[in-house]
Design an enzyme around this catalytic site. Structure first.
Site, PDB file in Angstrom:
ATOM      1  N   HIS A 167       2.900   2.164  -2.540  1.00  0.00           N
ATOM      2  CA  HIS A 167       3.018   2.771  -3.859  1.00  0.00           C
ATOM      3  C   HIS A 167       3.305   1.717  -4.916  1.00  0.00           C
ATOM      4  CE1 HIS A 167       7.311   2.415  -3.191  1.00  0.00           C
ATOM      5  NE2 HIS A 167       7.198   3.136  -2.098  1.00  0.00           N
TER       6      HIS A 167
ATOM      7  N   GLU B  43      12.227  -2.359   0.345  1.00  0.00           N
ATOM      8  CA  GLU B  43      10.868  -2.775   0.644  1.00  0.00           C
ATOM      9  C   GLU B  43      10.508  -3.973  -0.222  1.00  0.00           C
ATOM     10  OE1 GLU B  43       8.839   0.869  -0.046  1.00  0.00           O
ATOM     11  OE2 GLU B  43       9.010   0.747  -2.216  1.00  0.00           O
TER      12      GLU B  43
END
Length: 287
Positions: A245, A208
């Site tokens: 996150h 990511e």
């Protein structure tokens, strides 16, 4: 090169740190149901008691045998002390998210210096299909087979395991390596270790945005004899905004999905646009 400790032989003496919270107690029950053998729980002040039949101890040194794995459910501010207490246990899984960065760095250093393989922080853990679970990856999502799955995202870890199983592609390992900025072991180290496992036929890496871990992975890919499929999420994430996150924050173009995918492709990885594309590629490799 050494095979990962939980792949060489799945742990049979697992210690659980701080098992008495609601989330941890549910995971203790789930690990047991998955066939993971738990040795005992470390819960300061509750030594001599038990949790649904799991004996509790005040200190890891009081355990009746030396554990071969530890799963830590300590809150973020206690992770460093817990990892230091577990250092030397071959496999350590740390669930907590938002561990202070300097604590995470020190914990990773302590585990590495003691020869432990640290998974996390901010991890669902890992599943070796057919053998057991350390953490909270549902074994029902997984099927034994030859693909090693490494993900930075917990949701994507579960999604890819289910999609692979539905497509008839089994997994040697399903691991959520951790979503915080600091991981106990980085993707390129996982890849180097998996290269030594004869049961691994291919590796799926799901990354990511944020950080530069994928560039070290790209440097390791040419030395890996196993084919690598790479997929990154966050292609449309606005720069400077954290997505999902703690670790998913692209502060510069280098930390974005496009640049990382280009580097991985140049290194020899097969780049997938989306989960369906990744499944199709792995299906071809595992025929």
């Amino acid at each position: 090169m050494t095979i990962l400790p939980f792949l060489a032989s799945f742990p049979r003496r697992v210690a659980v740190f701080n098992p008495t919270g609601r989330y941890a107690a549910a995971q203790v029950a789930a690990m047991r149901e998955a066939g993971t053998t738990l040795l005992g729980g470390i819960a300061l002040g509750r030594g001599g008691g038990s949790l649904d039949g799991l004996p509790l101890y005040d200190d890891a040194r009081a355990l009746p045998e030396a554990p071969d794995a530890a799963v830590i459910y300590t809150p973020p501010e206690g992770v460093l002390d817990a990892v230091r207490a577990a250092a030397g246990i071959p496999s350590i899984v740390v669930a907590a998210e938002y561990v202070p960065v300097h604590d995470a760095l020190r914990a990773a250093q302590a585990a590495r210096a003691a020869g432990s393989w640290l998974v996390g922080p901010n991890t669902l853990g890992l599943c070796v299909p057919g053998a057991g679970v350390l953490g909270s990856i549902a074994p029902s999502f997984c099927t034994p087979g030859p693909v090693a799955v490494l993900c930075r995202s917990g949701t994507l870890t579960l999604t890819m395991a289910r999609l692979l199983s539905a497509a008839g592609i089994g997994q040697r390992l399903v691991a959520h390596i951790g979503g915080d900025a600091v991981c106990g072991r980085n993707p390129h180290e996982w890849l180097q270790a998996l290269a030594a496992d004869p049961a691994v036929a291919a590796v799926l890496y799901c990354g990511e945005i944020g950080g530069d871990k994928e560039y070290a992975l790209a440097e390791a890919i040419p030395r890996c004899p196993k084919p690598v499929v790479a997929m990154l999420v966050g292609r449309h994430a606005p720069p400077g905004r954290r997505m999902g996150h703690a670790g998913a924050l692209a502060g510069a173009a280098r930390e974005g999905a496009a640049a990382k995918l280009a580097a991985l492709a140049a290194a020899g990885a097969r780049v997938a646009r989306d989960p369906e594309d990744a499944i199709a590629m792995l299906g071809e490799m595992c025929r």
